[in-house]
Design a protein around this motif. Structure first.
Motif, mmCIF file in Angstrom:
data_model
loop_
_atom_site.group_PDB
_atom_site.id
_atom_site.type_symbol
_atom_site.label_atom_id
_atom_site.label_comp_id
_atom_site.label_asym_id
_atom_site.label_seq_id
_atom_site.Cartn_x
_atom_site.Cartn_y
_atom_site.Cartn_z
ATOM 1 N N ILE A 35 -49.399 -32.912 10.329
ATOM 2 C CA ILE A 35 -48.081 -33.511 10.575
ATOM 3 C C ILE A 35 -48.101 -34.288 11.876
ATOM 4 N N LYS A 36 -48.734 -33.654 12.882
ATOM 5 C CA LYS A 36 -48.815 -34.319 14.176
ATOM 6 C C LYS A 36 -49.590 -35.632 14.059
ATOM 7 N N SER A 63 -50.025 -37.491 11.344
ATOM 8 C CA SER A 63 -49.220 -38.495 10.630
ATOM 9 C C SER A 63 -48.224 -39.150 11.561
ATOM 10 N N THR A 64 -47.590 -38.308 12.397
ATOM 11 C CA THR A 64 -46.631 -38.859 13.347
ATOM 12 C C THR A 64 -47.297 -39.880 14.247
ATOM 13 N N TYR A 106 -47.913 -43.059 12.395
ATOM 14 C CA TYR A 106 -46.694 -43.874 12.265
ATOM 15 C C TYR A 106 -46.360 -44.569 13.589
ATOM 16 N N LEU A 107 -46.531 -43.811 14.679
ATOM 17 C CA LEU A 107 -46.178 -44.372 15.995
ATOM 18 C C LEU A 107 -47.060 -45.559 16.374
#
Lengths: 305, 287
Positions: free
Chosen positions: A13-14, A16-17, A20-21
């Motif tokens: 999850i981290k 993926s974040t 995205y960033l």
């Protein structure tokens, strides 16, 4: 065990974040200055908007005006398409043929010739040379030369004369158009697998032309599509050259393109709604050309026998 | 790159050979002559510019056209150094910015498997058809709504998100950055950003050099459009056009400034050219 699974999940999850960033700065700018202009044009094309008072909805009136009431429109579209057809395929074929011709030379010669052909597009501002070479007075290089050889007696106003200005702009644009697509073609040609040529020779390919059509071009189809996209972009965005060398508007719209008409309607007359409708028209033509050429490229390597 | 074999596949007839070399030589002359003419003219004293008929050679080369430049441009309110600064500033900022922003996005598109990444990249690929000229007026509207008219931002922001540059870097990454290498780094506990910086970027060198070249050459030639009004934000190529408009007496000087402006992009090309072809070989668009 459960804990490590949890950690794994947390980690993805981290990640993926973070993904995205890191995509975000590009996407925000791309949306604002690439996508939004197109969306805004589509919406605004149904409005009357002068950037001061609020927009007034007028339905299809801008489009109706374009096709029925605008004196300049058809002339400009005709000129744009004439430029596009000469400069687009012309530059495209030239970029391919020149790349193909220098492909077989040993590396140092190839690099040198690449430089020679690429340099006009590399030095973007060199178009002023043409302005001076083809300047209208009798001291200017070309006029001077023609007069001294007795071809003409009076200096020719090259860029104002509707007999010459169109073809001159085409020549200058072609001169400057051995750009990214030319480099892509050279790279593509270098990477065609040579075993294919040997196999082709065994399969009975007899001439260079057959080899080009049945082996070389099909193996670099994706590159051919990339360079088509680049040439379409160049062909339909022509305008600076005309504005610099001829000025806007030109006699009988002889060299005026849609890009110039749109910028005149929009940023000089502030008829943003109408400029938006014209822009939408331009976007659609470009997309049509893109897919037409994509379809044509699918024929590459197909037998005509 | 080394796949090019040296063997001659088909021999050409003598006539074919003559035709082949004639075309190549003629094409080379056509491409180079205007630039050659420009360089020659920049060294001609005024009286030689008026010789009838014109000559290909300079009899008495002079630097006077170059020396006249600062004075020619000083009757404007802004010193030439300001135009030079503007051009260098927007070129450097945009080039480095678009390499960083574009390669980060390319990394995400190429390796992340995020939802929507494929669709986004497809849109970017399609949008390569449009450039600042075709998007001109609607872009102007957006600049004006954001209050960016008459600032450096109108040069910089749209070019930072160059679709072609991002596309080239993504294609290069697809071809050259091995997934298993990234997996290994992940198992060793490396984060996304450190993987990007320590593993991906060193491999990306050829693509970065290529984007450096294309961005530099585009930004260096930037002429202000309808979005810049103040003289203080205008660029060096813009001043060049004002000198070129000065008629026959200014010919030498306008060619001199053209020659000066030619040097940096040529230098960048010579510096990056060995990387460009390697990058462009991955530039294909798959349908």
């Amino acid at each position: 065990m459960k804990k490590s699974l949890n950690n794994g999940l947390k980690r993805s999850i981290k990640e993926s974040t973070v993904y995205y960033l890191i995509m975000a700065p590009f996407m925000v700018l791309f949306f604002t200055f690439g996508i939004l202009p197109i969306l805004a044009s589509m919406v605004l094309s149904f409005f009357d908007y002068d950037m001061v008072s609020s927009p007034i909805f007028i339905g299809f009136d801008n489009y109706i005006r374009m096709f029925t009431r605008d004196q300049a429109f058809f002339g400009v579209v005709g000129t744009t398409l004439k430029f596009a057809v000469l400069v687009g395929p012309g530059g495209y074929i030239l970029a391919f043929i020149l790349a193909w011709m220098i492909n077989e030379f040993p590396r140092p010669v190839r690099v040198f010739l690449t430089f020679i052909f690429y340099v006009p597009s590399l030095v973007g501002n060199a178009l002023y040379i043409w302005q001076i070479m083809f300047s209208g007075d009798s001291y200017a290089y070309i006029n001077n030369l023609l007069i001294s050889f007795g071809f003409i007696t009076e200096p020719i106003q090259w860029f104002q004369n509707t007999q010459y200005n169109f073809i001159l702009i085409v020549i200058i644009q072609l001169w400057m158009s051995m750009g990214m697509s030319f480099l892509a073609n050279i790279a593509g040609l270098q990477n065609v697998n040579t075993e294919l040529y040997e196999a082709g020779a065994i399969d009975g390919i007899k001439t260079r032309w057959h080899e080009l059509w049945y082996i070389t071009m099909p193996s670099m189809k994706t590159i051919l599509l990339f360079s088509a996209v680049m040439q379409i972009q160049t062909a339909f965005s022509m305008g600076t050259l005309q504005q610099t060398l001829v000025g806007y508007p030109s006699v009988n719209n002889s060299v005026d393109t849609l890009v110039l008409l749109i910028s005149d309607v929009g940023t000089a007359r502030y008829e943003m709604g109408y400029a938006a409708a014209l822009s939408v028209f331009l976007f659609v033509i470009i997309i049509i050309f893109r897919y037409a050429i994509g379809a044509l490229l699918n024929l590459v390597g197909k037998s005509d026998r | 790159m080394a796949k090019n074999s040296q063997y001659r596949r088909y021999t050409r007839s003598t006539a074919g050979n003559i035709g082949y070399f004639t075309i190549l030589i003629l094409a080379s002359i056509v491409m180079v002559f205007p630039l050659f003419y420009c360089i020659i003219t920049s060294f001609k004293p005024l009286d030689e510019l008026l010789i009838f008929p014109p000559k290909f050679i300079v009899r008495r080369p002079t630097l006077s056209n170059y020396r006249a430049l600062p004075a020619l441009l000083s009757n404007l309110n802004i010193p030439i150094s300001r135009y030079l600064f503007n051009t260098v500033f927007i070129t450097v900022v945009t080039t480095f910015g678009s390499i960083i922003i574009g390669s980060l996005a390319a990394f995400s598109f190429s390796k992340s498997k995020l939802k929507g990444a494929k669709v986004c990249f497809g849109i970017i690929q399609t949008m390569m058809l449009y450039n600042a000229a075709t998007l001109g007026v609607p872009q102007y509207l957006i600049f004006s709504k954001l209050g960016l008219i008459d600032t450096y931002w109108v040069y910089i922001l749209p070019s930072l998100a160059s679709t072609v540059h991002c596309f080239l870097m993504k294609q290069f990454m697809d071809a050259s950055v091995n997934q298993s290498l990234l997996e290994a780094a992940r198992i060793d506990g490396a984060g996304v950003l450190s993987t990007y910086w320590k593993i991906v970027m060193p491999i990306m060198r050829p693509a970065v050099m290529t984007v450096l070249l294309f961005s530099f050459q585009a930004m260096w030639a930037t002429v202000p459009g309808g979005t810049i009004f103040s003289e203080q934000y205008k660029t060096l190529p813009y001043v060049m056009s004002s000198v070129a408009a000065g008629g026959i007496a200014r010919t030498g000087s306008s060619m001199a400034i053209t020659v000066i402006l030619m040097i940096p992009p040529i230098a960048v090309f010579l510096f990056t050219q060995s990387n460009v072809l390697e990058t462009m070989s991955n530039s294909g668009i798959k349908e």
